[in-house]
Motif scaffolding. Sequence first.
Motif, PDB file in Angstrom:
ATOM      1  N   VAL A   1       0.862  -1.205  -0.147  1.00 28.57           N
ATOM      2  CA  VAL A   1      -0.094  -0.076   0.061  1.00 28.57           C
ATOM      3  C   VAL A   1       0.817   1.253  -0.002  1.00 28.57           C
ATOM      4  O   VAL A   1       1.697   1.371   0.673  1.00 28.57           O
ATOM      5  CB  VAL A   1      -1.083  -0.068   1.333  1.00 28.57           C
ATOM      6  CG1 VAL A   1      -1.783   1.098   1.162  1.00 28.57           C
ATOM      7  CG2 VAL A   1      -1.688  -1.053   1.191  1.00 28.57           C
ATOM      8  N   SER A   2       0.632   2.094  -1.007  1.00 34.27           N
ATOM      9  CA  SER A   2       1.352   3.310  -0.965  1.00 34.27           C
ATOM     10  C   SER A   2       0.911   4.526   0.032  1.00 34.27           C
ATOM     11  O   SER A   2       1.474   5.128   0.789  1.00 34.27           O
ATOM     12  CB  SER A   2       1.282   4.052  -2.473  1.00 34.27           C
ATOM     13  OG  SER A   2       0.164   4.088  -2.894  1.00 34.27           O
ATOM     14  N   MET A   3      -0.478   4.694  -0.301  1.00 34.65           N
ATOM     15  CA  MET A   3      -1.292   5.712   0.544  1.00 34.65           C
ATOM     16  C   MET A   3      -2.519   4.934   0.654  1.00 34.65           C
ATOM     17  O   MET A   3      -3.239   4.318  -0.098  1.00 34.65           O
ATOM     18  CB  MET A   3      -1.230   6.916  -0.032  1.00 34.65           C
ATOM     19  CG  MET A   3       0.022   7.703  -0.061  1.00 34.65           C
ATOM     20  SD  MET A   3      -0.090   9.550  -0.327  1.00 34.65           S
ATOM     21  CE  MET A   3       1.397  10.035  -0.007  1.00 34.65           C
ATOM     22  N   ALA A   4      -3.338   5.410   1.987  1.00 36.16           N
ATOM     23  CA  ALA A   4      -4.433   5.063   2.184  1.00 36.16           C
ATOM     24  C   ALA A   4      -5.121   5.968   3.196  1.00 36.16           C
ATOM     25  O   ALA A   4      -4.481   6.369   3.947  1.00 36.16           O
ATOM     26  CB  ALA A   4      -4.523   3.619   2.687  1.00 36.16           C
ATOM     27  N   THR A   5      -6.462   5.945   3.152  1.00 30.95           N
ATOM     28  CA  THR A   5      -7.236   6.590   4.203  1.00 30.95           C
ATOM     29  C   THR A   5      -8.102   5.527   5.047  1.00 30.95           C
ATOM     30  O   THR A   5      -8.429   4.553   4.403  1.00 30.95           O
ATOM     31  CB  THR A   5      -8.198   7.727   3.759  1.00 30.95           C
ATOM     32  OG1 THR A   5      -9.297   6.940   2.880  1.00 30.95           O
ATOM     33  CG2 THR A   5      -7.486   8.811   2.733  1.00 30.95           C
ATOM     34  N   LEU A   6      -8.412   5.844   6.393  1.00 27.65           N
ATOM     35  CA  LEU A   6      -9.063   4.772   7.127  1.00 27.65           C
ATOM     36  C   LEU A   6      -9.733   5.821   8.332  1.00 27.65           C
ATOM     37  O   LEU A   6      -9.471   6.734   8.824  1.00 27.65           O
ATOM     38  CB  LEU A   6      -7.976   4.151   7.816  1.00 27.65           C
ATOM     39  CG  LEU A   6      -8.427   2.986   8.975  1.00 27.65           C
ATOM     40  CD1 LEU A   6      -9.128   1.946   8.352  1.00 27.65           C
ATOM     41  CD2 LEU A   6      -7.325   2.616   9.605  1.00 27.65           C
TER      42      LEU A   6
ATOM     43  N   GLU B   1     -21.805   4.026  23.119  1.00 34.79           N
ATOM     44  CA  GLU B   1     -20.527   4.947  22.890  1.00 34.79           C
ATOM     45  C   GLU B   1     -19.686   4.547  21.715  1.00 34.79           C
ATOM     46  O   GLU B   1     -19.209   3.509  21.588  1.00 34.79           O
ATOM     47  CB  GLU B   1     -19.870   4.997  24.070  1.00 34.79           C
ATOM     48  CG  GLU B   1     -18.923   6.080  24.320  1.00 34.79           C
ATOM     49  CD  GLU B   1     -18.394   6.498  25.584  1.00 34.79           C
ATOM     50  OE1 GLU B   1     -18.556   7.300  26.619  1.00 34.79           O
ATOM     51  OE2 GLU B   1     -17.647   5.718  25.882  1.00 34.79           O
ATOM     52  N   LEU B   2     -19.369   5.657  20.936  1.00 31.76           N
ATOM     53  CA  LEU B   2     -18.355   5.552  19.792  1.00 31.76           C
ATOM     54  C   LEU B   2     -16.967   6.138  20.055  1.00 31.76           C
ATOM     55  O   LEU B   2     -17.097   7.282  20.362  1.00 31.76           O
ATOM     56  CB  LEU B   2     -18.847   6.001  18.444  1.00 31.76           C
ATOM     57  CG  LEU B   2     -18.215   5.932  17.257  1.00 31.76           C
ATOM     58  CD1 LEU B   2     -18.303   4.384  16.791  1.00 31.76           C
ATOM     59  CD2 LEU B   2     -18.502   6.727  16.151  1.00 31.76           C
ATOM     60  N   THR B   3     -15.849   5.447  19.783  1.00 29.98           N
ATOM     61  CA  THR B   3     -14.576   6.126  20.109  1.00 29.98           C
ATOM     62  C   THR B   3     -13.800   5.753  18.910  1.00 29.98           C
ATOM     63  O   THR B   3     -14.000   4.708  18.496  1.00 29.98           O
ATOM     64  CB  THR B   3     -13.665   5.376  21.083  1.00 29.98           C
ATOM     65  OG1 THR B   3     -14.555   5.877  22.519  1.00 29.98           O
ATOM     66  CG2 THR B   3     -12.337   6.110  21.252  1.00 29.98           C
ATOM     67  N   TRP B   4     -13.441   6.914  18.281  1.00 30.29           N
ATOM     68  CA  TRP B   4     -12.756   6.640  16.866  1.00 30.29           C
ATOM     69  C   TRP B   4     -11.527   7.343  16.469  1.00 30.29           C
ATOM     70  O   TRP B   4     -11.217   8.500  17.268  1.00 30.29           O
ATOM     71  CB  TRP B   4     -13.756   7.011  15.682  1.00 30.29           C
ATOM     72  CG  TRP B   4     -13.942   8.348  15.568  1.00 30.29           C
ATOM     73  CD1 TRP B   4     -13.409   9.186  14.634  1.00 30.29           C
ATOM     74  CD2 TRP B   4     -14.947   9.238  16.232  1.00 30.29           C
ATOM     75  NE1 TRP B   4     -13.989  10.445  14.601  1.00 30.29           N
ATOM     76  CE2 TRP B   4     -14.722  10.579  15.827  1.00 30.29           C
ATOM     77  CE3 TRP B   4     -15.750   9.151  17.298  1.00 30.29           C
ATOM     78  CZ2 TRP B   4     -15.576  11.775  16.177  1.00 30.29           C
ATOM     79  CZ3 TRP B   4     -16.264  10.203  17.776  1.00 30.29           C
ATOM     80  CH2 TRP B   4     -16.523  11.519  17.271  1.00 30.29           C
ATOM     81  N   THR B   5     -10.579   7.211  15.602  1.00 32.26           N
ATOM     82  CA  THR B   5      -9.817   7.897  15.049  1.00 32.26           C
ATOM     83  C   THR B   5      -9.851   7.840  13.434  1.00 32.26           C
ATOM     84  O   THR B   5     -10.226   7.006  13.090  1.00 32.26           O
ATOM     85  CB  THR B   5      -8.212   7.316  15.351  1.00 32.26           C
ATOM     86  OG1 THR B   5      -7.249   8.586  15.243  1.00 32.26           O
ATOM     87  CG2 THR B   5      -8.137   5.961  14.808  1.00 32.26           C
ATOM     88  N   ASN B   6      -9.253   9.047  12.898  1.00 29.64           N
ATOM     89  CA  ASN B   6      -9.666   9.085  11.516  1.00 29.64           C
ATOM     90  C   ASN B   6      -8.256   9.586  10.613  1.00 29.64           C
ATOM     91  O   ASN B   6      -7.597  10.571  11.083  1.00 29.64           O
ATOM     92  CB  ASN B   6     -10.539  10.517  11.141  1.00 29.64           C
ATOM     93  CG  ASN B   6     -11.117  10.438   9.629  1.00 29.64           C
ATOM     94  OD1 ASN B   6     -10.259   9.998   9.005  1.00 29.64           O
ATOM     95  ND2 ASN B   6     -12.266  10.952   9.489  1.00 29.64           N
ATOM     96  N   ALA B   7      -7.827   8.762   9.918  1.00 25.15           N
ATOM     97  CA  ALA B   7      -6.669   8.870   9.136  1.00 25.15           C
ATOM     98  C   ALA B   7      -7.060   9.541   7.595  1.00 25.15           C
ATOM     99  O   ALA B   7      -7.100   8.748   6.899  1.00 25.15           O
ATOM    100  CB  ALA B   7      -5.920   7.429   9.189  1.00 25.15           C
ATOM    101  N   GLY B   8      -7.225  10.603   7.640  1.00 22.99           N
ATOM    102  CA  GLY B   8      -7.326  11.580   6.189  1.00 22.99           C
ATOM    103  C   GLY B   8      -8.660  10.878   5.560  1.00 22.99           C
ATOM    104  O   GLY B   8      -8.766  11.251   4.317  1.00 22.99           O
TER     105      GLY B   8
ATOM    106  N   LEU C   1      -2.575   7.522   5.930  1.00 21.18           N
ATOM    107  CA  LEU C   1      -1.736   6.469   6.082  1.00 21.18           C
ATOM    108  C   LEU C   1      -0.602   6.427   4.900  1.00 21.18           C
ATOM    109  O   LEU C   1      -1.168   6.751   3.704  1.00 21.18           O
ATOM    110  CB  LEU C   1      -2.178   5.007   5.942  1.00 21.18           C
ATOM    111  CG  LEU C   1      -3.286   4.892   7.124  1.00 21.18           C
ATOM    112  CD1 LEU C   1      -3.906   3.483   7.034  1.00 21.18           C
ATOM    113  CD2 LEU C   1      -2.566   5.191   8.561  1.00 21.18           C
ATOM    114  N   GLY C   2       0.666   6.375   5.163  1.00 26.10           N
ATOM    115  CA  GLY C   2       1.758   5.991   4.031  1.00 26.10           C
ATOM    116  C   GLY C   2       2.457   7.300   4.010  1.00 26.10           C
ATOM    117  O   GLY C   2       3.229   7.162   3.045  1.00 26.10           O
ATOM    118  N   THR C   3       2.237   8.405   4.616  1.00 21.42           N
ATOM    119  CA  THR C   3       3.071   9.505   4.266  1.00 21.42           C
ATOM    120  C   THR C   3       4.499   9.467   4.984  1.00 21.42           C
ATOM    121  O   THR C   3       5.291  10.186   4.635  1.00 21.42           O
ATOM    122  CB  THR C   3       2.400  10.787   4.939  1.00 21.42           C
ATOM    123  OG1 THR C   3       2.086  10.691   6.293  1.00 21.42           O
ATOM    124  CG2 THR C   3       0.972  10.959   4.230  1.00 21.42           C
TER     125      THR C   3
END
Length: 554
Positions: A415-420, A434-441, A465-467
């Motif tokens: 994988v070169s780059m990805a969002t998640l 309850e929702l706990t989350w993190t956002n990668a772009g 991801l991937g930077t």
Amino acid sequence: MLGAIGTGAYVVDEQGCIIAVNSRAEKLLGLSAEELVGHDAHDLLHRNRHGETIPRTQCAMRQAFLAARTAQGHADWFQRGDGSVLTISWLLTPYGADNGHLRTLVLFHPVGDADVLTPPENTGTAAGSLSDLERLALLAETTTRLTSTLDVDEALRRLVELVVPRLADWAVIDLITDSDEVRRSLVVHAEGGVLVTREDLQGPMPPVPEQSPMPLSRALRGAASTLASPETYTGEPDSGIAVEQRHLFDVTGMHSAAIAPIRSLREVLGALTLGRSAQPEAFTVADLPLLEDITRRAGMALDNARLYQRQRKVAETMQRHLLPPLPHVPRLEMTARYLPAPDASQVGGDWYDAFVLEDGTTALAIGDVVGHDLDAAAGMAQLRNMLRAYAWSQEQPPSQVVEWLDHATAHVSEVSMATLVFARVTTRDDGRWELTWTNAGHPPPLLITHDGLTRYLTDGHGILLGTGSRLGRRDATVTLPAGSTLVLYTDGLVESPRHSIDDGLGRLRRHAASLAHRPLESFTDELLARVRPPDNEDDVAILALRTPGPDVAS
């Protein structure tokens, strides 16, 4: 395509400007391609016998162009680069390009210039008395129409439309399947200007005999094209195919037929039979070169279409294994949708996942790997599997799991780059979710209450991801109201070449609010249908979750 045409040829766009020209046209006109391309063909070339400009309303070629119809002329004039006037015969025919725009092919040659096109020596009248320019136009149209589709059935339909009734009253296409069986795939007859499919004559055929000298049997083995008639099959049949051919001649009333193999570079794909019943002229050997040129082009197009369909089948199988079934979580509703990119191989880099961790927490993920082809799908599988492993191995917040995933991606995946977006859904002591989350772009999740209030969850946002960046990631937490719906989605749902991302997010918010009372399955289907832009060329994934309503006991 133009380079293979033995006479002057150029192509104009929808405005009548020249966009392509062959070397023969350059020589005849005394103008280079650079001097021709980009200019209005009428203004640059069309003249009367005295070299004077023709009013557009009086130009036969211009009128045919505007009407988008095939036409020809035998005594018109083009102006050459040196100012002299060239007397020409011409043929003009429109066709559809791959991008959906209309193009027009113009073929021309000097009147009296015998060395431009010299018909081969033969006996009889060729191809229903088609002129040389008409033959060239037919071959050009065959190339453009057959190579602009990757659907086998559509390619067969277009092939039949090209040859019936222009060359014959009947067209019969026999194809060899991947399992080496023969199937009569299409039988079409021209009746009163309408093409009628004879399904009663279509279906499975007997196997190809190895030694039979009969025309269709030879064609299906890849031998040269040949002629046939009812008399060809009057003797004792030497194979099951000969029996079927005798039946075909009896039922259709064909008095003459020409049969040619359909070949790719690697194998024989089938055979094309053209038959005449109403047209009185019999086929002659002079017709066979044109038929072979047509089947050669058909073979290339069918081979490409078959390869595409095989790849799509592999991709669909891969997709079924890569996109997982959703877990059953008591009191939580979940559903997901995946829609492939329109022009890709039916699988892509958009993905979703949901699984229950050892402590009973429900993990949700949605992501987008760059690309929408098999490579992107393979990268997506690697990313998803690593995420599952990290989430299971350590009871850590989503941000820590995604940090580990980001560091590993550069070393152990393609994988070169990805969002998640990675999230955990838990129940509190008071029974609320309850929702706990993190956002990668990635585009922010959307939360819709039962009453239609909407909110984008923009907290917890970090770099994709991937930077290679070592920036820390953050978590965010929100309480999910009773009866609320959470929508995780990929950018293909909201992005459009013609509109901003804000327009797409606004459209998603409005439609989600209007569908808040729908059952979750219906909610998701309608959301996808209403929100996805019609000009979107990306794949789309949606993961939707709904908490129990206030009337449901905790």
